[in-house]
Motif scaffolding. Sequence first.
Motif, PDB file in Angstrom:
ATOM      1  N   LEU A   3      30.576  34.398  51.967  1.00  0.00           N
ATOM      2  CA  LEU A   3      31.681  34.759  50.577  1.00  0.00           C
ATOM      3  C   LEU A   3      31.022  34.852  49.766  1.00  0.00           C
ATOM      4  CD1 LEU A   3      34.242  34.685  50.603  1.00  0.00           C
ATOM      5  CD2 LEU A   3      33.852  32.502  49.869  1.00  0.00           C
ATOM      6  N   ILE A   4      31.145  35.159  48.052  1.00  0.00           N
ATOM      7  CA  ILE A   4      30.699  35.737  47.105  1.00  0.00           C
ATOM      8  C   ILE A   4      31.483  35.957  46.135  1.00  0.00           C
ATOM      9  CG2 ILE A   4      29.421  36.601  45.245  1.00  0.00           C
ATOM     10  CD1 ILE A   4      27.800  35.883  47.334  1.00  0.00           C
ATOM     11  N   ILE A   5      32.228  34.184  45.307  1.00  0.00           N
ATOM     12  CA  ILE A   5      33.325  34.477  44.518  1.00  0.00           C
ATOM     13  C   ILE A   5      32.775  34.888  43.405  1.00  0.00           C
ATOM     14  CG2 ILE A   5      35.093  33.278  43.709  1.00  0.00           C
ATOM     15  CD1 ILE A   5      35.018  31.546  45.941  1.00  0.00           C
ATOM     16  N   ASP A   6      33.009  36.185  42.652  1.00  0.00           N
ATOM     17  CA  ASP A   6      32.403  36.052  41.235  1.00  0.00           C
ATOM     18  C   ASP A   6      34.280  36.166  39.991  1.00  0.00           C
ATOM     19  OD1 ASP A   6      31.054  36.919  38.936  1.00  0.00           O
ATOM     20  OD2 ASP A   6      31.101  39.206  39.845  1.00  0.00           O
ATOM     21  N   LEU A  19      42.432  28.403  37.264  1.00  0.00           N
ATOM     22  CA  LEU A  19      41.289  28.767  38.003  1.00  0.00           C
ATOM     23  C   LEU A  19      40.732  29.577  36.012  1.00  0.00           C
ATOM     24  CD1 LEU A  19      41.824  30.395  41.841  1.00  0.00           C
ATOM     25  CD2 LEU A  19      40.748  28.393  40.818  1.00  0.00           C
ATOM     26  N   GLN A  20      39.688  29.667  35.629  1.00  0.00           N
ATOM     27  CA  GLN A  20      39.091  29.199  34.966  1.00  0.00           C
ATOM     28  C   GLN A  20      36.718  30.095  35.858  1.00  0.00           C
ATOM     29  OE1 GLN A  20      39.415  27.352  31.538  1.00  0.00           O
ATOM     30  NE2 GLN A  20      40.756  25.989  32.633  1.00  0.00           N
ATOM     31  N   ASN A  21      37.362  30.775  35.131  1.00  0.00           N
ATOM     32  CA  ASN A  21      36.274  32.294  35.755  1.00  0.00           C
ATOM     33  C   ASN A  21      35.133  30.919  36.590  1.00  0.00           C
ATOM     34  OD1 ASN A  21      36.328  32.260  32.217  1.00  0.00           O
ATOM     35  ND2 ASN A  21      35.811  33.851  33.512  1.00  0.00           N
ATOM     36  N   ILE A  22      35.828  31.255  38.009  1.00  0.00           N
ATOM     37  CA  ILE A  22      34.485  30.388  38.794  1.00  0.00           C
ATOM     38  C   ILE A  22      34.185  31.289  39.263  1.00  0.00           C
ATOM     39  CG2 ILE A  22      35.109  29.307  41.553  1.00  0.00           C
ATOM     40  CD1 ILE A  22      36.801  28.256  39.118  1.00  0.00           C
ATOM     41  N   SER A  23      32.827  30.926  39.781  1.00  0.00           N
ATOM     42  CA  SER A  23      31.884  31.995  40.882  1.00  0.00           C
ATOM     43  C   SER A  23      30.639  30.857  41.767  1.00  0.00           C
ATOM     44  CB  SER A  23      30.960  33.021  39.652  1.00  0.00           C
ATOM     45  OG  SER A  23      31.417  33.374  38.519  1.00  0.00           O
ATOM     46  N   LEU A  24      31.591  31.274  43.120  1.00  0.00           N
ATOM     47  CA  LEU A  24      30.445  31.046  44.007  1.00  0.00           C
ATOM     48  C   LEU A  24      29.529  31.342  44.695  1.00  0.00           C
ATOM     49  CD1 LEU A  24      33.119  27.919  45.116  1.00  0.00           C
ATOM     50  CD2 LEU A  24      31.198  27.803  43.325  1.00  0.00           C
ATOM     51  N   GLU A  25      28.320  31.075  45.334  1.00  0.00           N
ATOM     52  CA  GLU A  25      27.969  31.881  46.817  1.00  0.00           C
ATOM     53  C   GLU A  25      28.145  30.763  47.098  1.00  0.00           C
ATOM     54  OE1 GLU A  25      24.349  33.584  45.965  1.00  0.00           O
ATOM     55  OE2 GLU A  25      25.367  34.438  43.983  1.00  0.00           O
ATOM     56  N   ILE A  26      28.538  31.398  49.312  1.00  0.00           N
ATOM     57  CA  ILE A  26      29.164  30.394  49.998  1.00  0.00           C
ATOM     58  C   ILE A  26      28.759  30.853  50.987  1.00  0.00           C
ATOM     59  CG2 ILE A  26      31.211  29.417  51.360  1.00  0.00           C
ATOM     60  CD1 ILE A  26      32.404  28.408  49.277  1.00  0.00           C
ATOM     61  N   PRO A  27      27.300  30.122  51.574  1.00  0.00           N
ATOM     62  CA  PRO A  27      26.658  30.724  52.736  1.00  0.00           C
ATOM     63  C   PRO A  27      27.533  30.414  54.099  1.00  0.00           C
ATOM     64  CG  PRO A  27      25.465  28.719  51.978  1.00  0.00           C
ATOM     65  CD  PRO A  27      26.868  28.943  51.490  1.00  0.00           C
ATOM     66  N   LYS A  28      27.221  31.089  55.609  1.00  0.00           N
ATOM     67  CA  LYS A  28      27.861  30.342  57.011  1.00  0.00           C
ATOM     68  C   LYS A  28      26.632  29.161  57.144  1.00  0.00           C
ATOM     69  CE  LYS A  28      26.741  32.978  60.281  1.00  0.00           C
ATOM     70  NZ  LYS A  28      26.029  33.718  61.320  1.00  0.00           N
ATOM     71  N   ASP A  55      44.106  37.040  39.404  1.00  0.00           N
ATOM     72  CA  ASP A  55      44.285  37.959  37.913  1.00  0.00           C
ATOM     73  C   ASP A  55      42.710  38.808  37.173  1.00  0.00           C
ATOM     74  OD1 ASP A  55      46.381  36.542  36.928  1.00  0.00           O
ATOM     75  OD2 ASP A  55      46.156  35.052  35.780  1.00  0.00           O
ATOM     76  N   GLU A  56      41.857  37.920  37.147  1.00  0.00           N
ATOM     77  CA  GLU A  56      40.411  38.669  37.063  1.00  0.00           C
ATOM     78  C   GLU A  56      39.607  38.061  38.187  1.00  0.00           C
ATOM     79  OE1 GLU A  56      39.298  37.946  32.936  1.00  0.00           O
ATOM     80  OE2 GLU A  56      40.496  38.001  32.115  1.00  0.00           O
ATOM     81  N   GLY A  57      38.304  39.062  38.275  1.00  0.00           N
ATOM     82  CA  GLY A  57      37.540  38.533  39.246  1.00  0.00           C
ATOM     83  C   GLY A  57      37.128  39.247  40.498  1.00  0.00           C
ATOM     84  N   THR A  58      36.062  39.052  41.073  1.00  0.00           N
ATOM     85  CA  THR A  58      36.029  39.526  42.609  1.00  0.00           C
ATOM     86  C   THR A  58      35.613  38.553  43.452  1.00  0.00           C
ATOM     87  OG1 THR A  58      33.500  40.103  42.588  1.00  0.00           O
ATOM     88  CG2 THR A  58      35.643  42.044  41.956  1.00  0.00           C
ATOM     89  N   ILE A  59      36.075  39.283  45.029  1.00  0.00           N
ATOM     90  CA  ILE A  59      35.618  37.657  46.286  1.00  0.00           C
ATOM     91  C   ILE A  59      35.385  38.234  47.060  1.00  0.00           C
ATOM     92  CG2 ILE A  59      36.196  36.364  47.629  1.00  0.00           C
ATOM     93  CD1 ILE A  59      39.262  35.223  45.603  1.00  0.00           C
ATOM     94  N   SER A  60      34.282  38.263  47.828  1.00  0.00           N
ATOM     95  CA  SER A  60      33.396  39.499  48.550  1.00  0.00           C
ATOM     96  C   SER A  60      33.182  39.008  50.051  1.00  0.00           C
ATOM     97  CB  SER A  60      33.028  40.663  48.474  1.00  0.00           C
ATOM     98  OG  SER A  60      31.651  39.771  48.100  1.00  0.00           O
ATOM     99  N   LEU A  61      33.278  38.869  51.704  1.00  0.00           N
ATOM    100  CA  LEU A  61      32.895  38.479  52.238  1.00  0.00           C
ATOM    101  C   LEU A  61      32.472  39.652  53.392  1.00  0.00           C
ATOM    102  CD1 LEU A  61      33.431  35.731  55.000  1.00  0.00           C
ATOM    103  CD2 LEU A  61      35.566  36.991  55.808  1.00  0.00           C
ATOM    104  N   GLY A  62      30.947  39.390  53.211  1.00  0.00           N
ATOM    105  CA  GLY A  62      30.109  40.761  53.726  1.00  0.00           C
ATOM    106  C   GLY A  62      30.603  41.621  52.864  1.00  0.00           C
ATOM    107  N   ASP A  63      31.341  42.464  53.703  1.00  0.00           N
ATOM    108  CA  ASP A  63      31.226  44.162  53.139  1.00  0.00           C
ATOM    109  C   ASP A  63      32.405  43.905  53.172  1.00  0.00           C
ATOM    110  OD1 ASP A  63      28.407  44.796  53.521  1.00  0.00           O
ATOM    111  OD2 ASP A  63      29.268  45.824  55.521  1.00  0.00           O
ATOM    112  N   LEU A  64      33.267  42.906  53.088  1.00  0.00           N
ATOM    113  CA  LEU A  64      34.994  42.991  52.537  1.00  0.00           C
ATOM    114  C   LEU A  64      35.494  43.185  51.449  1.00  0.00           C
ATOM    115  CD1 LEU A  64      36.977  41.799  55.957  1.00  0.00           C
ATOM    116  CD2 LEU A  64      36.590  44.065  55.443  1.00  0.00           C
ATOM    117  N   ASP A  65      36.084  43.707  51.168  1.00  0.00           N
ATOM    118  CA  ASP A  65      36.905  43.179  49.971  1.00  0.00           C
ATOM    119  C   ASP A  65      38.270  41.695  50.057  1.00  0.00           C
ATOM    120  OD1 ASP A  65      38.710  42.888  47.035  1.00  0.00           O
ATOM    121  OD2 ASP A  65      37.641  44.855  46.357  1.00  0.00           O
ATOM    122  N   VAL A  66      37.772  41.290  49.698  1.00  0.00           N
ATOM    123  CA  VAL A  66      38.822  40.426  50.151  1.00  0.00           C
ATOM    124  C   VAL A  66      40.229  40.209  49.286  1.00  0.00           C
ATOM    125  CG1 VAL A  66      39.763  37.810  49.408  1.00  0.00           C
ATOM    126  CG2 VAL A  66      37.333  38.561  50.726  1.00  0.00           C
TER     127      VAL A  66
END
Length: 297
Positions: A3-6, A19-28, A55-66
């Motif tokens: 899961l990639i939160i950007d 939330l203010q510019n949250i970025s995290l990389e969350i593995p299995k 309001d802003e940013g992207t979240i992806s789970l594998g190939d999915l755009d959350v």
Amino acid sequence: MELIIDNVSKTYSNGVKALQNISLEIPKGMFGLLGPNGAGKSTLMRTIATLQEADEGTISLGDLDVLTQKNEVRHVLGYLPQQFGLYPKISAEALLNHFAVLKGITNKGERKDVVNALLHKTNLYNVKKQNLGGFSGGMKQRFGIAQALLSNPKLLIVDEPTAGLDPVERNRFYNILSELGENTVVILSTHIVEDVKELCTTMAVINQGKVILKGNPLKIIEELEGKVYQRTIVKSELETYKQNYQVISEKLFLGKPIIHILSDTNPGNGFTPVKADLEDVYFSQIFGSNTNLKSVL
């Protein structure tokens, strides 16, 4: 799957920057999200769970755009919110069977096998005929996990799952989550430090809508080794100590206050060194404004 939160941000209509510019990389595996009440944890969890917009940013789970492929994400998502309602006059078996139908498990035989397996996994099989209104808080939480697992999720979100549980129920819940984390991305959002200490190999601390620390709990604790000291004090002296030392926590032992402070050198004055733990890390970030631990991955 990861899961990639950007750079995710969210500001509510009343002006609160949740939330203010949250970025995290969350593995299995088990990921702990620590923070006080109002830090933005639930806002982030609801956003990941496709229940509200960012309001802003992207979240992806594998190939999915959350944020844009919500229906596809919901097929692989399990979610246990902080508060959820149950029908009190329906049995655990009947309601879980109903949820299974809603999840698309239409074959009666397959559905029965899935429901029974989940009731066994959550240690509710022996009370499956009991109405949910008679369940304890821990039993309700375990039922919540059972319904969250119906879709065999690739991402499981649990928001403050152990709040209010007694030690026995908490340990039982730990065991369930730990087993799930072997094959799934599991996000544990909590303000209870012990939850993260017991379960998670990666973590982040969030406060006032910002990620202020992230990494491996054990490596982060190492950053504080040799810097934590404690002393028993008189309660009336607390404010004086706060003015003269970097006090990160206070608690009572046999009715007397014990404070933990951070110091690069031995402060003397009756303070003794103690082994740092995750509570010290957490409190140093939330209350120790002069502390600046680096992220340790």
